[in-house]
Design an enzyme around this catalytic site. Sequence first.
Site, mmCIF file in Angstrom:
data_model
loop_
_atom_site.group_PDB
_atom_site.id
_atom_site.type_symbol
_atom_site.label_atom_id
_atom_site.label_comp_id
_atom_site.label_asym_id
_atom_site.label_seq_id
_atom_site.Cartn_x
_atom_site.Cartn_y
_atom_site.Cartn_z
ATOM 1 N N SER A 64 0.803 -1.225 0.000
ATOM 2 C CA SER A 64 0.000 0.000 0.000
ATOM 3 C C SER A 64 0.840 1.282 0.000
ATOM 4 C CB SER A 64 -0.950 -0.040 1.194
ATOM 5 O OG SER A 64 -1.865 1.019 1.143
ATOM 6 N N ASP A 276 -3.404 6.398 -2.961
ATOM 7 C CA ASP A 276 -2.222 5.833 -2.303
ATOM 8 C C ASP A 276 -1.623 4.759 -3.217
ATOM 9 O OD1 ASP A 276 -4.083 3.829 -1.977
ATOM 10 O OD2 ASP A 276 -3.344 3.242 0.007
ATOM 11 N N ALA A 371 -10.477 8.920 8.285
ATOM 12 C CA ALA A 371 -9.990 10.257 7.924
ATOM 13 C C ALA A 371 -8.908 10.176 6.842
ATOM 14 C CB ALA A 371 -9.457 10.969 9.159
ATOM 15 N N ASN A 372 -8.152 9.057 6.800
ATOM 16 C CA ASN A 372 -7.071 8.905 5.820
ATOM 17 C C ASN A 372 -7.555 8.702 4.377
ATOM 18 O OD1 ASN A 372 -7.806 6.182 5.482
ATOM 19 N ND2 ASN A 372 -6.326 5.462 6.983
ATOM 20 N N PRO A 498 -2.579 2.571 21.719
ATOM 21 C CA PRO A 498 -1.321 1.922 21.342
ATOM 22 C C PRO A 498 -1.306 1.652 19.846
ATOM 23 C CG PRO A 498 -2.788 0.363 22.431
ATOM 24 C CD PRO A 498 -3.473 1.691 22.478
ATOM 25 N N GLY A 500 -0.751 -0.465 16.472
ATOM 26 C CA GLY A 500 -0.960 -1.893 16.229
ATOM 27 C C GLY A 500 0.316 -2.598 15.806
ATOM 28 N N ARG A 506 -0.008 6.431 20.116
ATOM 29 C CA ARG A 506 -0.446 7.526 19.237
ATOM 30 C C ARG A 506 -1.366 8.467 20.005
ATOM 31 N NH1 ARG A 506 1.578 6.071 14.517
ATOM 32 N NH2 ARG A 506 1.723 3.864 14.002
#
Length: 541
Positions: A64, A276, A371-372, A498, A500, A506
């Site tokens: 990705s 992306d 949101a990404n 946390p 992943g 974060r």
Amino acid sequence: MDSEALKKYSALHPKPAGLTLQYGTAGFRTKAEQLDHIMFRMGLLAVLRSKAVVSTIGIMVTASHNPEEDNGVKLVDPLGEMLHPSWEEYATQLANAEERELQKIVTEICQKAAVNQHKDASVFIGRDTRPSSEKLSQSVIDGISVLGGQYHDYGLVTTPQLHYMVCCRNTQGQYGKATLEGYYEKLSKAFMELIKQSPSSGESQRHLKIDCANGIGALKLSEMEPYFPKEVLIHLYNDGTKEKLNHLCGADFVKVHQKPPRGLDMKPNERCCSFDGDADRIVYYYKDATGHFHLIDGDKIATLISIFLKDLLAKVGQTLKMAVVQTAYANGSSTRYLEETLKVPVHCVKTGVKHLHHKAQEFDVGVYFEANGHGTVLFSKAAETKIRQLAKEEKDDKKREAAKVLENMIDLINQTVGDAISDMLVIEAILALKGLTVQQWDAVYTDLPNRLLKVQVADRRVIDTTDAERRAVTPPGLQEKIDALVKKYKLSRAFVRPSGTEDVVRIYAEADTQENADALAHEVSLAVYHLAGGKGAPPQP
């Protein structure tokens, strides 16, 4: 199962000593040279999964938005969805097994998952444009073949295209034809039907600049171009001919750095978007007359789609339930706008596409976006049947027309997974039909200023969360501290979770001004550092 062949082939794809990897939301991802054994073993797993569910399974070789030197692999379940969580466990076991235990683990998976060895297995394979992808997909084929599975190698495809093919195959063609032509035809036909009805708003509306992240999106968009109507003028940048994949470009770069990608010259008020690396995410953006950069992220995309669908659902006059699914990272302004102005229910779930997808399946119409820029819309079987029936049989002209628009939307949206090409066409159709400019879309609501930070910790497991990751349960005292800090600022909220994949925590904070969002994020990061075992020097403002 031929254990001699398995032993022989497995030795050709040896596991590097001491390497352990975990199958997560993105499958496996790491440096390409460490993945050969993983690919072979995921070929094995896909055959077992295919036999277990008596359906075709997909395998996508991609990492990705990661740098070009990385690669990865993920499996696709029968209806184009992500691999079932119980099988993620098997994937991890198989990936980390020592050579001599491989046979034993395969047998154990067959027992636990009730795999009927005598069933046929069928696997679809796709890959992105990374230099390492072709050789790695060959290793997948070795794994499939050694267990006697059949396969079809689609070669270079976007991740969502492979998901689409798998779904077409397992619905016996009800979802569409399992070919690239079938995909291009279905989407372009629905798109043309939609924009036929748009108020002609001049040629300038239809120009779109696309940053393809130097990835697969450029190849597939240029293949699709002949299918587009002549009014659509797309201009491809970062098409992979000169630069490295994802380097200073792509949706992730634009979202994280809040600036345009390299290699795309923006004039004021031009509509631009970025895919992306494997074309399953999209963000839009533009520069205003003063040269200021405006990002339109997944939250705003979900809002535009929701405004459009809500209006159509009201016109067809059916009692279909619609909802939007977000994560804690969604901007507070978007949530407020959806709930208070648009009056659409919003549900918050844990980060990760599988959680969003799962929740969205509970509604007649479920819109979900991170949101990404990764997201899609799901229509329940009942809703789809009803809409198609109304489009054919409804006597009232206005209702029938609205139902036809909804029907074309259903065909244009890739319901299996977020798809940058499909999402782009959905957005372009809505903007054309509503006669909206990119600035008008952006002005629907104003994002609250926010800041993302991360803090390195000795062990990320000391942090445990609840309420869709919006509140920390452990370590003791952390949530109380965050609550007290949030009280100091207007329109503010903050949460910690946390990572992943690595030992970092974060942090997300938003407030009424950028200064306050930054200050809040910094204060929360200090609290995490002191209460959750921070590593290295304390965070600096």
